[in-house]
Design a protein around this motif. Sequence first.
Motif, PDB file in Angstrom:
ATOM      1  N   LEU A 185       0.828  -1.214   0.000  1.00  0.00           N
ATOM      2  CA  LEU A 185       0.000   0.000   0.000  1.00  0.00           C
ATOM      3  C   LEU A 185       0.861   1.262   0.000  1.00  0.00           C
ATOM      4  O   LEU A 185       1.729   1.445   0.862  1.00  0.00           O
ATOM      5  N   TYR A 186       0.599   2.115  -0.965  1.00  0.00           N
ATOM      6  CA  TYR A 186       1.284   3.404  -1.082  1.00  0.00           C
ATOM      7  C   TYR A 186       0.934   4.248   0.146  1.00  0.00           C
ATOM      8  O   TYR A 186      -0.247   4.438   0.441  1.00  0.00           O
ATOM      9  N   GLY A 187       1.948   4.707   0.861  1.00  0.00           N
ATOM     10  CA  GLY A 187       1.691   5.570   2.019  1.00  0.00           C
ATOM     11  C   GLY A 187       1.601   4.832   3.336  1.00  0.00           C
ATOM     12  O   GLY A 187       1.322   5.438   4.356  1.00  0.00           O
ATOM     13  N   PHE A 188       1.810   3.501   3.317  1.00  0.00           N
ATOM     14  CA  PHE A 188       1.760   2.763   4.586  1.00  0.00           C
ATOM     15  C   PHE A 188       3.015   3.109   5.372  1.00  0.00           C
ATOM     16  O   PHE A 188       4.136   2.973   4.885  1.00  0.00           O
ATOM     17  N   ASN A 189       2.833   3.569   6.586  1.00  0.00           N
ATOM     18  CA  ASN A 189       3.953   3.964   7.449  1.00  0.00           C
ATOM     19  C   ASN A 189       4.810   5.096   6.872  1.00  0.00           C
ATOM     20  O   ASN A 189       5.960   5.256   7.257  1.00  0.00           O
ATOM     21  N   GLU A 190       4.236   5.850   5.918  1.00  0.00           N
ATOM     22  CA  GLU A 190       5.002   6.961   5.341  1.00  0.00           C
ATOM     23  C   GLU A 190       4.133   8.204   5.394  1.00  0.00           C
ATOM     24  O   GLU A 190       2.950   8.146   5.055  1.00  0.00           O
ATOM     25  N   ASN A 191       4.701   9.312   5.810  1.00  0.00           N
ATOM     26  CA  ASN A 191       3.900  10.535   5.905  1.00  0.00           C
ATOM     27  C   ASN A 191       3.618  11.116   4.529  1.00  0.00           C
ATOM     28  O   ASN A 191       4.539  11.435   3.784  1.00  0.00           O
ATOM     29  N   PHE A 201      -3.697  17.827   5.458  1.00  0.00           N
ATOM     30  CA  PHE A 201      -2.814  17.496   6.577  1.00  0.00           C
ATOM     31  C   PHE A 201      -1.902  16.322   6.210  1.00  0.00           C
ATOM     32  O   PHE A 201      -2.258  15.470   5.408  1.00  0.00           O
ATOM     33  N   PRO A 202      -0.696  16.280   6.818  1.00  0.00           N
ATOM     34  CA  PRO A 202       0.163  15.106   6.633  1.00  0.00           C
ATOM     35  C   PRO A 202      -0.235  14.005   7.620  1.00  0.00           C
ATOM     36  O   PRO A 202      -0.611  14.297   8.761  1.00  0.00           O
ATOM     37  N   ALA A 203      -0.168  12.761   7.152  1.00  0.00           N
ATOM     38  CA  ALA A 203      -0.527  11.627   8.003  1.00  0.00           C
ATOM     39  C   ALA A 203       0.111  10.371   7.433  1.00  0.00           C
ATOM     40  O   ALA A 203       0.544  10.354   6.284  1.00  0.00           O
ATOM     41  N   HIS A 204       0.143   9.311   8.244  1.00  0.00           N
ATOM     42  CA  HIS A 204       0.572   8.021   7.694  1.00  0.00           C
ATOM     43  C   HIS A 204      -0.485   6.964   7.975  1.00  0.00           C
ATOM     44  O   HIS A 204      -1.197   7.024   8.973  1.00  0.00           O
ATOM     45  N   ILE A 205      -0.557   6.006   7.062  1.00  0.00           N
ATOM     46  CA  ILE A 205      -1.553   4.941   7.193  1.00  0.00           C
ATOM     47  C   ILE A 205      -1.064   3.964   8.259  1.00  0.00           C
ATOM     48  O   ILE A 205       0.097   3.540   8.248  1.00  0.00           O
ATOM     49  N   THR A 206      -1.967   3.601   9.175  1.00  0.00           N
ATOM     50  CA  THR A 206      -1.586   2.650  10.223  1.00  0.00           C
ATOM     51  C   THR A 206      -2.252   1.286  10.025  1.00  0.00           C
ATOM     52  O   THR A 206      -1.803   0.288  10.553  1.00  0.00           O
ATOM     53  N   GLY A 207      -3.357   1.247   9.277  1.00  0.00           N
ATOM     54  CA  GLY A 207      -4.026  -0.041   9.079  1.00  0.00           C
ATOM     55  C   GLY A 207      -5.378   0.142   8.414  1.00  0.00           C
ATOM     56  O   GLY A 207      -5.683   1.213   7.869  1.00  0.00           O
ATOM     57  N   LEU A 208      -6.166  -0.920   8.455  1.00  0.00           N
ATOM     58  CA  LEU A 208      -7.487  -0.900   7.829  1.00  0.00           C
ATOM     59  C   LEU A 208      -8.546  -1.246   8.866  1.00  0.00           C
ATOM     60  O   LEU A 208      -8.303  -2.052   9.775  1.00  0.00           O
ATOM     61  N   GLY A 209      -9.738  -0.663   8.700  1.00  0.00           N
ATOM     62  CA  GLY A 209     -10.864  -1.004   9.554  1.00  0.00           C
ATOM     63  C   GLY A 209     -11.482  -2.325   9.100  1.00  0.00           C
ATOM     64  O   GLY A 209     -11.070  -2.904   8.089  1.00  0.00           O
TER      65      GLY A 209
END
Length: 238
Positions: A185-191, A201-209
Motif C-alpha cells: 500500500l502506497y503511504g503505509f507507514n510513510e507521511n 494534513f500530513p498523516a501516515h496509514i496505520t491499518g485498515l478497519g
Amino acid sequence: MDTVDSTNNYAANLLKESDVAEGTVVMAQFQTEGRGQRGSKWQSARGENLLMSVVLKPKRMEASGQFAISQMICLSIVSCLQQTWNLPAAIKWPNDILVGGQKIAGVLIENAVRGNTIESSIAGIGMNVNQVSFSDDVQATSLHKLTGNKSEPETILRELLPFIGQFYGLILNSRELEKRYLENLYGFNENLWYKMNGDEFPAHITGLGPHGELQLQKATGEKIECGFKEIELLGKSS
Ligand code: BTN
C-alpha cells in the motif's frame, strides 16, 4: 469483443441471462460507456489498453467482507506488474494501482448481494498498456510509457489471469490478504498529504478497519478512520 458499452455491464447481463461460469472473462477493444469508481467515466483509446471484467462467485462470502475482492484483485495486478514487468507497482487505497506515483490501472468491483452473502461479483479492470498521452488533469502512466515497448492487451490479460487465480485462493483468508495488501500500500507507514472535509494534513496509514476503512495517524498524533468517499490522497506535498 470489439465494442461494448462497458465490460462490467456485459458481464452483468451474462449473469442475468444465463448460468455463466465463474472465471468467465469479458474483454473489449473499446467501451462506449466505460465506468470508473465513484460514478466517474473510464476513458480509453480504442485498442490501446486492457479493458476486462472477470466473473467471480465466491462461496460463503459475507457481504460485510466484500473489500476482500478489491484487495485480491489489486494484489493480483500489483504482483503481475512487479514480477512479470519488474515495475515498482503499489496500491493506492482503496483500489488504484500506481507506478512511480502515477496511475496505471483502476478497478471497479460490482457485487450482487443476496441476504447477507455475495452471490456474484464482477471485477472490472482497466490497465493502461499502449496509451502514451493522457489528459492533463490525470496523473497517469502506462506500460508503454514505463518500458518504451508496446504490448498486446490480450497478452497482458493472459499474464494477469494466473495471478488472479493465485490470489483468489486467499479470498477467505482475510488476515493474509490484509497483510499483503498493507505491504503493497502506497503511504503505509510513510507521511503523505491528505485532504478531508476541506482540510489538508500530513498523516501516515496505520491499518485498515473491519470493512476496509483507512486508518491514519496525523502528524499531530490524532488517529482517524475514514470511509471510501471521505478522503483524498494528495501526495508527497499539499
Ligand atoms: C477507476 O479507477 O475509477 C476504475 C476503473 C475501472 C475501469 C474498468 S475498464 C473495464 C471495466 N468496465 C468498466 O466500465 N469499468 C471497468
